[in-house]
Design a protein around this motif. Structure first.
Motif, PDB file in Angstrom:
ATOM      1  N   GLY A  85      51.249  30.304  32.460  1.00 37.50           N
ATOM      2  CA  GLY A  85      49.947  30.038  33.118  1.00 37.50           C
ATOM      3  C   GLY A  85      48.862  30.386  31.727  1.00 37.50           C
ATOM      4  O   GLY A  85      48.801  31.730  31.471  1.00 37.50           O
ATOM      5  N   ILE A 110      52.657  28.772  27.904  1.00 37.84           N
ATOM      6  CA  ILE A 110      52.921  27.318  28.638  1.00 37.84           C
ATOM      7  C   ILE A 110      51.875  27.254  29.678  1.00 37.84           C
ATOM      8  O   ILE A 110      51.652  27.970  30.812  1.00 37.84           O
ATOM      9  CB  ILE A 110      54.128  27.396  29.211  1.00 37.84           C
ATOM     10  N   GLU A 111      51.121  26.191  29.623  1.00 41.69           N
ATOM     11  CA  GLU A 111      49.839  25.903  30.379  1.00 41.69           C
ATOM     12  C   GLU A 111      49.968  24.409  30.784  1.00 41.69           C
ATOM     13  O   GLU A 111      50.377  23.607  29.771  1.00 41.69           O
ATOM     14  CB  GLU A 111      48.437  26.359  29.858  1.00 41.69           C
ATOM     15  N   ARG A 112      49.704  24.305  32.193  1.00 41.93           N
ATOM     16  CA  ARG A 112      49.650  22.645  32.557  1.00 41.93           C
ATOM     17  C   ARG A 112      48.790  21.721  31.939  1.00 41.93           C
ATOM     18  O   ARG A 112      49.091  20.596  31.562  1.00 41.93           O
ATOM     19  CB  ARG A 112      49.818  22.631  33.939  1.00 41.93           C
ATOM     20  N   CYS A 117      36.462  29.036  37.010  1.00 40.67           N
ATOM     21  CA  CYS A 117      35.781  29.111  38.226  1.00 40.67           C
ATOM     22  C   CYS A 117      34.343  29.773  38.145  1.00 40.67           C
ATOM     23  O   CYS A 117      33.499  29.651  38.830  1.00 40.67           O
ATOM     24  CB  CYS A 117      36.527  29.807  39.312  1.00 40.67           C
ATOM     25  N   VAL A 139      55.612  24.211  33.832  1.00 41.53           N
ATOM     26  CA  VAL A 139      56.795  25.069  34.223  1.00 41.53           C
ATOM     27  C   VAL A 139      57.598  24.651  35.432  1.00 41.53           C
ATOM     28  O   VAL A 139      56.917  24.466  36.533  1.00 41.53           O
ATOM     29  CB  VAL A 139      56.353  26.404  34.468  1.00 41.53           C
ATOM     30  N   PRO A 174      49.964  32.676  37.518  1.00 39.91           N
ATOM     31  CA  PRO A 174      49.906  31.310  37.972  1.00 39.91           C
ATOM     32  C   PRO A 174      48.518  31.087  39.196  1.00 39.91           C
ATOM     33  O   PRO A 174      48.520  29.938  39.544  1.00 39.91           O
ATOM     34  CB  PRO A 174      51.035  31.339  38.898  1.00 39.91           C
ATOM     35  N   GLY A 175      47.814  32.134  39.397  1.00 41.01           N
ATOM     36  CA  GLY A 175      46.638  31.768  40.372  1.00 41.01           C
ATOM     37  C   GLY A 175      47.018  31.935  41.592  1.00 41.01           C
ATOM     38  O   GLY A 175      48.084  32.282  42.103  1.00 41.01           O
ATOM     39  N   TRP A 220      37.667  25.385  45.248  1.00 43.33           N
ATOM     40  CA  TRP A 220      37.927  26.864  44.868  1.00 43.33           C
ATOM     41  C   TRP A 220      39.001  26.955  43.701  1.00 43.33           C
ATOM     42  O   TRP A 220      39.367  27.917  43.102  1.00 43.33           O
ATOM     43  CB  TRP A 220      38.438  27.458  46.126  1.00 43.33           C
ATOM     44  N   CYS A 263      38.110  35.620  44.509  1.00 38.61           N
ATOM     45  CA  CYS A 263      36.666  35.951  44.222  1.00 38.61           C
ATOM     46  C   CYS A 263      35.864  36.129  45.527  1.00 38.61           C
ATOM     47  O   CYS A 263      35.209  35.206  46.061  1.00 38.61           O
ATOM     48  CB  CYS A 263      35.946  34.713  43.693  1.00 38.61           C
ATOM     49  N   ILE A 275      50.347  39.096  36.921  1.00 40.55           N
ATOM     50  CA  ILE A 275      49.045  39.621  36.952  1.00 40.55           C
ATOM     51  C   ILE A 275      48.146  38.371  37.755  1.00 40.55           C
ATOM     52  O   ILE A 275      48.712  37.390  37.908  1.00 40.55           O
ATOM     53  CB  ILE A 275      48.718  39.729  35.325  1.00 40.55           C
ATOM     54  N   GLY A 276      46.935  38.984  37.642  1.00 37.13           N
ATOM     55  CA  GLY A 276      46.045  38.128  38.057  1.00 37.13           C
ATOM     56  C   GLY A 276      45.755  37.979  39.782  1.00 37.13           C
ATOM     57  O   GLY A 276      46.433  38.896  40.379  1.00 37.13           O
ATOM     58  N   LYS A 327      40.602  40.111  43.847  1.00 36.69           N
ATOM     59  CA  LYS A 327      41.094  38.896  43.012  1.00 36.69           C
ATOM     60  C   LYS A 327      40.000  38.328  42.207  1.00 36.69           C
ATOM     61  O   LYS A 327      39.427  37.270  42.684  1.00 36.69           O
ATOM     62  CB  LYS A 327      41.784  38.034  43.910  1.00 36.69           C
ATOM     63  N   SER A 328      39.769  38.949  40.932  1.00 37.61           N
ATOM     64  CA  SER A 328      38.652  38.206  40.117  1.00 37.61           C
ATOM     65  C   SER A 328      39.115  37.907  38.911  1.00 37.61           C
ATOM     66  O   SER A 328      40.311  38.522  38.406  1.00 37.61           O
ATOM     67  CB  SER A 328      37.510  39.275  40.136  1.00 37.61           C
ATOM     68  N   ALA A 358      41.810  39.998  36.486  1.00 35.33           N
ATOM     69  CA  ALA A 358      43.039  39.417  35.599  1.00 35.33           C
ATOM     70  C   ALA A 358      42.831  39.778  34.319  1.00 35.33           C
ATOM     71  O   ALA A 358      43.808  40.117  33.565  1.00 35.33           O
ATOM     72  CB  ALA A 358      42.683  38.082  35.778  1.00 35.33           C
ATOM     73  N   TYR A 390      29.422  40.138  39.155  1.00 34.44           N
ATOM     74  CA  TYR A 390      27.960  39.685  39.191  1.00 34.44           C
ATOM     75  C   TYR A 390      27.725  38.581  40.085  1.00 34.44           C
ATOM     76  O   TYR A 390      28.750  37.576  39.901  1.00 34.44           O
ATOM     77  CB  TYR A 390      27.234  39.265  37.935  1.00 34.44           C
TER      78      TYR A 390
HETATM   79  C1  FAD Z   1      33.455  29.632  42.958  1.00 32.04           C
HETATM   80  C2  FAD Z   1      34.220  30.795  42.234  1.00 32.04           C
HETATM   81  C3  FAD Z   1      33.628  31.602  41.243  1.00 32.04           C
HETATM   82  C4  FAD Z   1      33.963  32.663  40.622  1.00 32.04           C
HETATM   83  N1  FAD Z   1      33.316  33.491  39.679  1.00 32.04           N
HETATM   84  C5  FAD Z   1      33.862  34.671  39.251  1.00 32.04           C
HETATM   85  C6  FAD Z   1      33.097  35.709  38.603  1.00 32.04           C
HETATM   86  O1  FAD Z   1      31.679  35.507  38.543  1.00 32.04           O
HETATM   87  N2  FAD Z   1      33.547  36.878  37.915  1.00 32.04           N
HETATM   88  C7  FAD Z   1      35.055  36.864  38.103  1.00 32.04           C
HETATM   89  O2  FAD Z   1      35.502  37.943  37.415  1.00 32.04           O
HETATM   90  N3  FAD Z   1      35.836  35.838  38.827  1.00 32.04           N
HETATM   91  C8  FAD Z   1      35.169  34.771  39.262  1.00 32.04           C
HETATM   92  N4  FAD Z   1      36.404  34.035  39.966  1.00 32.04           N
HETATM   93  C9  FAD Z   1      37.555  34.283  39.917  1.00 32.04           C
HETATM   94  C10 FAD Z   1      38.417  33.882  38.781  1.00 32.04           C
HETATM   95  O3  FAD Z   1      38.285  32.421  38.865  1.00 32.04           O
HETATM   96  C11 FAD Z   1      39.834  33.856  39.236  1.00 32.04           C
HETATM   97  O4  FAD Z   1      40.073  35.335  39.781  1.00 32.04           O
HETATM   98  C12 FAD Z   1      40.810  33.978  37.941  1.00 32.04           C
HETATM   99  O5  FAD Z   1      40.590  32.572  37.433  1.00 32.04           O
HETATM  100  C13 FAD Z   1      42.228  34.392  38.273  1.00 32.04           C
HETATM  101  O6  FAD Z   1      42.842  34.370  37.025  1.00 32.04           O
HETATM  102  P1  FAD Z   1      44.500  34.020  37.000  1.00 32.04           P
HETATM  103  O7  FAD Z   1      45.045  33.987  35.613  1.00 32.04           O
HETATM  104  O8  FAD Z   1      45.280  34.767  38.015  1.00 32.04           O
HETATM  105  O9  FAD Z   1      44.427  32.372  37.483  1.00 32.04           O
HETATM  106  P2  FAD Z   1      43.866  30.999  37.026  1.00 32.04           P
HETATM  107  O10 FAD Z   1      42.618  31.337  36.123  1.00 32.04           O
HETATM  108  O11 FAD Z   1      43.623  30.154  37.914  1.00 32.04           O
HETATM  109  O12 FAD Z   1      44.905  30.511  35.987  1.00 32.04           O
HETATM  110  C14 FAD Z   1      46.325  30.052  36.571  1.00 32.04           C
HETATM  111  C15 FAD Z   1      46.646  29.060  35.356  1.00 32.04           C
HETATM  112  O13 FAD Z   1      47.999  28.845  35.760  1.00 32.04           O
HETATM  113  C16 FAD Z   1      48.473  27.564  35.234  1.00 32.04           C
HETATM  114  N5  FAD Z   1      49.762  27.036  36.200  1.00 32.04           N
HETATM  115  C17 FAD Z   1      49.951  27.439  37.385  1.00 32.04           C
HETATM  116  N6  FAD Z   1      51.200  26.907  37.668  1.00 32.04           N
HETATM  117  C18 FAD Z   1      51.560  26.242  36.577  1.00 32.04           C
HETATM  118  C19 FAD Z   1      52.950  25.683  36.093  1.00 32.04           C
HETATM  119  N7  FAD Z   1      53.886  25.356  37.152  1.00 32.04           N
HETATM  120  N8  FAD Z   1      53.081  25.321  34.866  1.00 32.04           N
HETATM  121  C20 FAD Z   1      52.163  25.391  34.101  1.00 32.04           C
HETATM  122  N9  FAD Z   1      50.901  26.089  34.103  1.00 32.04           N
HETATM  123  C21 FAD Z   1      50.654  26.648  35.706  1.00 32.04           C
HETATM  124  C22 FAD Z   1      47.140  26.794  35.972  1.00 32.04           C
HETATM  125  O14 FAD Z   1      47.004  25.530  35.196  1.00 32.04           O
HETATM  126  C23 FAD Z   1      45.968  27.701  35.663  1.00 32.04           C
HETATM  127  O15 FAD Z   1      45.424  27.381  34.230  1.00 32.04           O
HETATM  128  C24 FAD Z   1      35.492  32.954  40.647  1.00 32.04           C
HETATM  129  C25 FAD Z   1      36.468  31.895  41.444  1.00 32.04           C
HETATM  130  C26 FAD Z   1      35.483  31.230  42.092  1.00 32.04           C
HETATM  131  C27 FAD Z   1      36.412  30.280  43.000  1.00 32.04           C
END
Ligand code: FAD
Length: 434
Positions: free
Chosen positions: A42, A66-68, A75, A111, A138-139, A163, A196, A327-328, A338-339, A343, A373
């Motif tokens: 991810g 590794i990223e898709r 976001c 993955v 993986p979000g 979202w 978020c 993480i994340g 969950k921001s 993460a 913010y």
């Molecule tokens: C409208 C909105 C506004 C937001 N504003 C803020 C803000 O102002 N400040 C803030 O701190 N947070 C904000 N967030 C929250 C923030 O976007 C998330 O908390 C953050 O993206 C989490 O990171 P992550 O690494 O957990 O997941 P992600 O950033 O979603 O990353 C997950 C990654 O894993 C990859 N992946 C998943 N499965 C696979 C697989 N099988 N193979 C390969 N790749 C894979 C996906 O393609 C993706 O790139 C906001 C969210 C939304 C929806």
């Protein structure tokens, strides 16, 4: 650097602390072929930050990310795209800079599976990679079953959640533009915990500002399963000031959970939502479904009955799978939201912990942080910030360590907070992707 302890180092690495760093003078260098291999699954905010900061923590480890998707759309600031302040391109990033600058092997691939006993990752593109430590970020995924009638197909075509920033963000933007004069926008936020926490209320605010300018007799209705939401005091004060909240002419109406705001079903044919209180018809419906850890976390067996991933909060190592760290948004981090900021902070702690573990050192006790913010209007911001430490194995807010935007009569404060929000995103994406 030499006088810093590892604990100091982690503390210093609040998000943005080393933004745009050339700090360590790193350039691409050859890492021994038999060096320990850390694989990152991810390349979103958590995974990309982790890969970069692991390289900073440890020049001698091999790192594969590794990223898709070849491009990542943040976001954060995607609500601005809906109302036309930014384009999707403005918030789109790739992994080329961290690949080249930090000597990370970036694989754009999906993955497909992980064999934790053999410590091997398999990709849809047919690659097999062995790892010494695995980091998974993986979000989120959605609990589609929670709302009768709501499906991924419906979200892609008529009732977007938006979202995960991308095509649905643009669909929502188009729907807002096409809203009939005096139409109704319905936003349904989910139950906690979700990605978020202030995001739905920021979205409602930005849409209200848009309507004020382009369609002033239209309204925004928020149907909420909760009685409280993060920053609700400053948000509601902003709504009063900007949109007449609490009056008969308010642009925004908010129905709390105890007033029947929880939605149960959606009927797309007549654009109606069934909530506990009543049925509501709208011209534009934005349902943000309840959430759980991303599919990959489930496929790997990293989740528990809550739908999220339990971890050792000191190292973010999975409690279900040794050698794998989560993480994340997907992980259980107690009082941390969950921001993206969370993460990013967790990624830095995990990077240092994994470097320690690979080098036979005891990982330090982390201090984590979050600042968030939100825009109530394009020139009206509100924020919340917190510092966290470990308490009996859990992540707890340090009392009096942060705070919420005060509600006072200082007219400059929200204007400044809106400026901080824009600058925050600029430095934040540099910290993650360059
Ligand atoms: C409208 C909105 C506004 C937001 N504003 C803020 C803000 O102002 N400040 C803030 O701190 N947070 C904000 N967030 C929250 C923030 O976007 C998330 O908390 C953050 O993206 C989490 O990171 P992550 O690494 O957990 O997941 P992600 O950033 O979603 O990353 C997950 C990654 O894993 C990859 N992946 C998943 N499965 C696979 C697989 N099988 N193979 C390969 N790749 C894979 C996906 O393609 C993706 O790139 C906001 C969210 C939304 C929806």
């Amino acid at each position: 650097m030499s006088k810093l302890t590892r604990r100091d180092f982690i503390k210093l690495f609040g998000a943005g602390a080393a933004a745009g760093t050339g700090l360590f003078g790193l350039t691409a260098r050859a890492v021994a072929a038999n060096a320990p291999h850390v694989v990152v699954l991810g390349g979103g905010i958590g995974g990309s930050t982790f890969a970069k900061y692991l390289r900073i923590a440890d020049p001698n480890v091999r790192i594969t990310l590794i990223e898709r998707d070849a491009q990542y759309i943040t976001c954060p600031r995607s609500n601005d795209v809906i109302v036309g302040f930014h384009t999707l391109e403005d918030i789109t990033f790739d992994h080329d800079t961290i690949r080249d600058k930090y000597d990370i092997n970036v694989l754009i691939d999906e993955v497909a599976g992980v064999d934790a006993d053999r410590r091997q990752v398999r990709t849809a593109g047919g690659q097999n990679l062995s790892y010494d430590r695995l980091l998974v970020s993986p979000g989120i995924d959605f609990r589609w079953e929670a709302i009768d009638g709501y499906t991924p197909e419906l979200a892609d075509t008529r009732i977007p959640h938006a979202w995960k920033a991308g095509p649905q963000t643009l669909l929502l933007k188009q729907q807002l533009k096409n809203l009939p004069r005096g139409g109704r926008v319905l936003i349904a936020p989910p139950v906690d915990p979700f990605r978020c926490p202030p995001g739905p209320y920021e979205r409602a605010s930005m849409i209200a500002e848009y309507l004020q300018k382009h369609n002033p007799s239209a309204k925004v209705l928020i149907l909420d399963p909760k009685d409280h939401f993060t920053k609700d005091g400053p948000f509601k004060k902003g709504w009063e000031r900007l949109y007449g909240y609490g009056t008969d002419n308010s642009l925004i109406e908010w129905v709390a959970g105890s007033e029947g705001g929880r939605i149960l079903a959606v009927e797309p044919k007549n654009m109606t939502v069934e909530a506990e209180a009543d049925r509501f018809q709208a011209d534009l419906i934005n349902i943000i479904p309840p959430q759980k850890a991303g599919k990959l976390a489930f496929a790997m067996g990293l989740t528990d009955s809550s739908g999220w991933c339990p971890v050792d909060r000191q190292t973010f190592e999975s409690k279900k799978m040794p050698g794998v760290h989560v993480i994340g948004d997907a992980c259980i981090a107690d009082e941390m939201p969950k921001s993206g900021y969370a993460a990013n902070t967790q990624a830095k702690v995990a990077a240092w912990a994994i470097s320690d573990l690979l080098n036979g050192r005891q990982p330090g006790e982390p201090t984590l942080s979050n600042t968030c913010y939100s825009l109530v209007g394009s020139r009206y911001g509100v924020s919340i910030s917190s510092v966290y430490e470990l308490h009996e194995g859990h992540i707890r807010n340090v009392p009096d360590s942060g705070g919420l935007s005060p509600i006072d009569d200082n007219p400059a404060r929200p204007v400044l907070e809106a400026v901080y929000q824009k600058n925050w995103h600029r430095t934040f994406v540099k910290d993650v992707f360059s």
